[in-house]
Design a protein around this motif. Structure first.
Motif, PDB file in Angstrom:
ATOM      1  N   LEU A  35      47.210   8.215  50.050  1.00 59.18           N
ATOM      2  CA  LEU A  35      46.459   7.474  49.038  1.00 59.18           C
ATOM      3  C   LEU A  35      46.699   8.056  47.646  1.00 59.18           C
ATOM      4  N   MET A  36      46.905   9.365  47.571  1.00 60.63           N
ATOM      5  CA  MET A  36      47.118  10.030  46.287  1.00 60.63           C
ATOM      6  C   MET A  36      48.598  10.122  45.921  1.00 60.63           C
ATOM      7  N   GLY A  67      47.329  22.781  64.183  1.00 58.51           N
ATOM      8  CA  GLY A  67      47.714  21.519  63.560  1.00 58.51           C
ATOM      9  C   GLY A  67      47.955  21.749  62.079  1.00 58.51           C
ATOM     10  N   LEU A  68      48.852  20.984  61.504  1.00 60.41           N
ATOM     11  CA  LEU A  68      49.235  21.201  60.111  1.00 60.41           C
ATOM     12  C   LEU A  68      49.724  19.903  59.496  1.00 60.41           C
ATOM     13  N   CYS A  69      49.364  19.692  58.238  1.00 65.84           N
ATOM     14  CA  CYS A  69      49.853  18.540  57.483  1.00 65.84           C
ATOM     15  C   CYS A  69      50.512  19.062  56.208  1.00 65.84           C
ATOM     16  N   THR A  70      51.762  18.687  55.987  1.00 62.76           N
ATOM     17  CA  THR A  70      52.457  19.102  54.764  1.00 62.76           C
ATOM     18  C   THR A  70      52.859  17.869  53.957  1.00 62.76           C
ATOM     19  N   PHE A  71      52.929  18.037  52.652  1.00 64.64           N
ATOM     20  CA  PHE A  71      53.325  16.942  51.757  1.00 64.64           C
ATOM     21  C   PHE A  71      53.672  17.542  50.407  1.00 64.64           C
ATOM     22  N   ASP A  72      54.433  16.797  49.625  1.00 63.49           N
ATOM     23  CA  ASP A  72      54.859  17.249  48.300  1.00 63.49           C
ATOM     24  C   ASP A  72      54.593  16.158  47.274  1.00 63.49           C
ATOM     25  N   ASN A  73      54.620  16.587  46.014  1.00 62.32           N
ATOM     26  CA  ASN A  73      54.723  15.670  44.886  1.00 62.32           C
ATOM     27  C   ASN A  73      53.631  14.609  44.832  1.00 62.32           C
ATOM     28  N   LEU A  74      52.394  15.058  44.752  1.00 59.86           N
ATOM     29  CA  LEU A  74      51.291  14.111  44.589  1.00 59.86           C
ATOM     30  C   LEU A  74      51.413  13.380  43.259  1.00 59.86           C
ATOM     31  N   ARG A  75      51.219  12.074  43.307  1.00 62.71           N
ATOM     32  CA  ARG A  75      51.223  11.287  42.070  1.00 62.71           C
ATOM     33  C   ARG A  75      49.930  11.558  41.295  1.00 62.71           C
ATOM     34  N   GLN A 217      58.618  18.445  40.299  1.00 62.81           N
ATOM     35  CA  GLN A 217      57.911  18.294  41.573  1.00 62.81           C
ATOM     36  C   GLN A 217      56.685  19.194  41.578  1.00 62.81           C
ATOM     37  N   ASN A 218      55.705  18.812  42.403  1.00 62.94           N
ATOM     38  CA  ASN A 218      54.572  19.713  42.623  1.00 62.94           C
ATOM     39  C   ASN A 218      54.398  19.923  44.120  1.00 62.94           C
ATOM     40  N   TYR A 219      53.894  21.082  44.469  1.00 55.07           N
ATOM     41  CA  TYR A 219      53.732  21.484  45.860  1.00 55.07           C
ATOM     42  C   TYR A 219      52.282  21.875  46.114  1.00 55.07           C
ATOM     43  N   PRO A 220      51.467  20.922  46.543  1.00 56.42           N
ATOM     44  CA  PRO A 220      50.061  21.220  46.793  1.00 56.42           C
ATOM     45  C   PRO A 220      49.888  22.227  47.922  1.00 56.42           C
ATOM     46  N   LYS A 221      48.719  22.854  47.954  1.00 57.01           N
ATOM     47  CA  LYS A 221      48.368  23.736  49.061  1.00 57.01           C
ATOM     48  C   LYS A 221      48.336  22.912  50.344  1.00 57.01           C
ATOM     49  N   VAL A 222      48.738  23.516  51.446  1.00 59.12           N
ATOM     50  CA  VAL A 222      48.905  22.763  52.702  1.00 59.12           C
ATOM     51  C   VAL A 222      47.584  22.708  53.475  1.00 59.12           C
ATOM     52  N   PRO A 223      47.121  21.506  53.832  1.00 59.64           N
ATOM     53  CA  PRO A 223      45.921  21.411  54.672  1.00 59.64           C
ATOM     54  C   PRO A 223      46.210  21.801  56.112  1.00 59.64           C
ATOM     55  N   LEU A 224      45.205  22.411  56.757  1.00 59.37           N
ATOM     56  CA  LEU A 224      45.322  22.779  58.172  1.00 59.37           C
ATOM     57  C   LEU A 224      44.419  21.893  59.010  1.00 59.37           C
TER      58      LEU A 224
END
Length: 224
Positions: A35-36, A67-75, A217-224
């Protein structure tokens, strides 16, 4: 008291119910990351060697643990966006538990060991995800990250790729503008800067090629 008859219930919870709850939790993070405007979203269920990959989902050998969710570059990389992302896992667990309770009370689902365990461990996940504490592996709970975001203590590091007229090279600079390494080619510098930024989340990568700093690019902290 735990007895011999409870052993099958334990295995049911450990090998079936908990992985499902973990998936629901990660789905909450994924939903808000998407969504973001998050890119390169990936969900990992379990640990150890990879069993299979399906789209953004990666299931590992010990699928019942972690469990882990990774993602990059939030708009949308504002505090509220990150708070929503880190709240998403616990929110989805709470919604799922509430839905099961509602369906059982309205006799759509039959009350039994599966519905009991799903509700119990979903609320267990909510509690420990939102408890603000550091984990032994150096990561923080969702609750601690949320609290740091509310207090504006996220500690985002900025890495820069900058052309040095003096060196005639592309320089990779850390958050304090100290030189990490210099390269003859811009792509090599960007690759090194991305590597540093990914390893030190949350972070941003800026490039001054155009004469002014722009976010690569931005690299947000990774949610667990």
């Amino acid at each position: 008291m735990f007895g011999i008859n409870d052993i099958p219930k334990f295995f049911l919870a450990f090998f079936l119910v908990l992985p499902i709850i973990s998936f629901v939790h990660e789905a909450g993070h994924v939903f808000f990351a998407w969504l973001m405007g998050g890119k390169n979203i990936k969900v990992t269920i379990g640990s150890g060697k990879v069993l299979f990959r399906l789209g953004i989902l990666e299931v590992r050998k010990y699928y019942f643990w972690y469990g882990l969710c990774t993602f990059d570059n939030l708009r949308r990389n504002e505090r509220i966006a990150n708070i929503l992302i880190f709240s998403g896992g616990a929110l989805f667990n709470a919604i799922a538990a509430g839905a099961v309770i509602y369906l059982v009370e309205h006799q759509v689902l039959e009350a039994g060991i599966l519905t009991y365990q799903f509700t119990y461990f979903s609320l267990y996940y909510v509690f420990f995800a939102l408890l603000p504490m550091p984990y032994p592996d150096g990561n923080d709970s969702d609750g601690k990250v949320i609290l740091d975001l509310i207090r504006n203590k996220a500690g985002v590091k900025t890495y820069r790729v900058q052309w040095s007229q003096e060196k005639k090279q592309w320089c990779v600079l850390d958050h304090d503008r100290n030189l990490i390494k210099a390269f003859d080619h811009e792509k090599e510098a960007l690759d090194k800067a991305q590597e540093e930024a990914q390893q030190n989340r949350p972070s941003r990568l800026l490039n001054s090629k155009s004469g002014k700093e722009t976010e690569v690019q931005n690299y947000p902290k990774v949610p667990l």
